[in-house]
Scaffold this motif. Sequence first.
Motif, PDB file in Angstrom:
ATOM      1  N   SER A 181      37.383  64.914  45.804  1.00  0.00           N
ATOM      2  CA  SER A 181      36.284  65.871  45.788  1.00  0.00           C
ATOM      3  C   SER A 181      36.769  67.256  46.183  1.00  0.00           C
ATOM      4  O   SER A 181      37.374  67.436  47.234  1.00  0.00           O
ATOM      5  N   LEU A 182      36.484  68.226  45.337  1.00  0.00           N
ATOM      6  CA  LEU A 182      36.777  69.631  45.633  1.00  0.00           C
ATOM      7  C   LEU A 182      35.435  70.347  45.740  1.00  0.00           C
ATOM      8  O   LEU A 182      35.042  71.124  44.889  1.00  0.00           O
ATOM      9  N   SER A 183      34.706  70.030  46.795  1.00  0.00           N
ATOM     10  CA  SER A 183      33.340  70.529  46.929  1.00  0.00           C
ATOM     11  C   SER A 183      33.149  71.450  48.123  1.00  0.00           C
ATOM     12  O   SER A 183      32.019  71.817  48.434  1.00  0.00           O
ATOM     13  N   GLY A 184      34.215  71.782  48.820  1.00  0.00           N
ATOM     14  CA  GLY A 184      34.070  72.598  50.013  1.00  0.00           C
ATOM     15  C   GLY A 184      33.324  71.878  51.124  1.00  0.00           C
ATOM     16  O   GLY A 184      32.786  72.492  52.026  1.00  0.00           O
ATOM     17  N   GLY A 185      33.271  70.551  51.030  1.00  0.00           N
ATOM     18  CA  GLY A 185      32.555  69.754  52.021  1.00  0.00           C
ATOM     19  C   GLY A 185      31.063  69.664  51.756  1.00  0.00           C
ATOM     20  O   GLY A 185      30.303  69.214  52.599  1.00  0.00           O
ATOM     21  N   LEU A 245      32.771  74.743  54.193  1.00  0.00           N
ATOM     22  CA  LEU A 245      33.919  75.647  54.119  1.00  0.00           C
ATOM     23  C   LEU A 245      33.533  77.053  53.680  1.00  0.00           C
ATOM     24  O   LEU A 245      34.366  77.962  53.676  1.00  0.00           O
ATOM     25  N   LYS A 246      32.280  77.224  53.278  1.00  0.00           N
ATOM     26  CA  LYS A 246      31.740  78.532  52.894  1.00  0.00           C
ATOM     27  C   LYS A 246      32.564  79.228  51.813  1.00  0.00           C
ATOM     28  O   LYS A 246      32.774  80.441  51.840  1.00  0.00           O
ATOM     29  N   ARG A 247      33.023  78.429  50.844  1.00  0.00           N
ATOM     30  CA  ARG A 247      33.796  79.000  49.746  1.00  0.00           C
ATOM     31  C   ARG A 247      33.688  78.111  48.517  1.00  0.00           C
ATOM     32  O   ARG A 247      33.256  76.969  48.601  1.00  0.00           O
ATOM     33  N   THR A 248      34.082  78.636  47.397  1.00  0.00           N
ATOM     34  CA  THR A 248      34.131  77.872  46.159  1.00  0.00           C
ATOM     35  C   THR A 248      35.582  77.497  45.872  1.00  0.00           C
ATOM     36  O   THR A 248      36.495  77.989  46.518  1.00  0.00           O
ATOM     37  N   SER A 249      35.770  76.634  44.901  1.00  0.00           N
ATOM     38  CA  SER A 249      37.124  76.263  44.486  1.00  0.00           C
ATOM     39  C   SER A 249      37.635  77.269  43.469  1.00  0.00           C
ATOM     40  O   SER A 249      36.927  77.633  42.535  1.00  0.00           O
ATOM     41  N   SER A 250      38.862  77.692  43.661  1.00  0.00           N
ATOM     42  CA  SER A 250      39.502  78.592  42.699  1.00  0.00           C
ATOM     43  C   SER A 250      40.285  77.757  41.683  1.00  0.00           C
ATOM     44  O   SER A 250      40.492  76.556  41.871  1.00  0.00           O
ATOM     45  N   LEU A 251      40.736  78.408  40.649  1.00  0.00           N
ATOM     46  CA  LEU A 251      41.595  77.738  39.674  1.00  0.00           C
ATOM     47  C   LEU A 251      42.852  77.219  40.368  1.00  0.00           C
ATOM     48  O   LEU A 251      43.333  76.125  40.080  1.00  0.00           O
TER      49      LEU A 251
END
Length: 85
Positions: free
Chosen positions: A68-72, A40-46
């Motif tokens: 999982s909130l790992s952006g895949g 997903l080429k991004r990080t997880s935000s708050l």
Amino acid sequence: LLASELAPTIRINTLALGLTLAGAMDGDVVFARLAEKTPLKRTSSLEDVCQAIDHLLSAINVTGQSLSLSGGRHLSSYSPDHSCA
């Protein structure tokens, strides 16, 4: 499993966070490069984390799960050595 033992009174779920906040040693450049390695080429935000928590709290038929909130990241050939070369 704890979820089995405590059901139906209590539901047990977890969040498995991937890239969420840059560490003091990483710096923004390294953190951005690591994010680019995820599908997903991004990080997880708050906000992403809060939405995941809201989902687990409102999904009354979910227990014993890890979200999982790992952006895949788990789908990619990510190298855990953190090299960015």
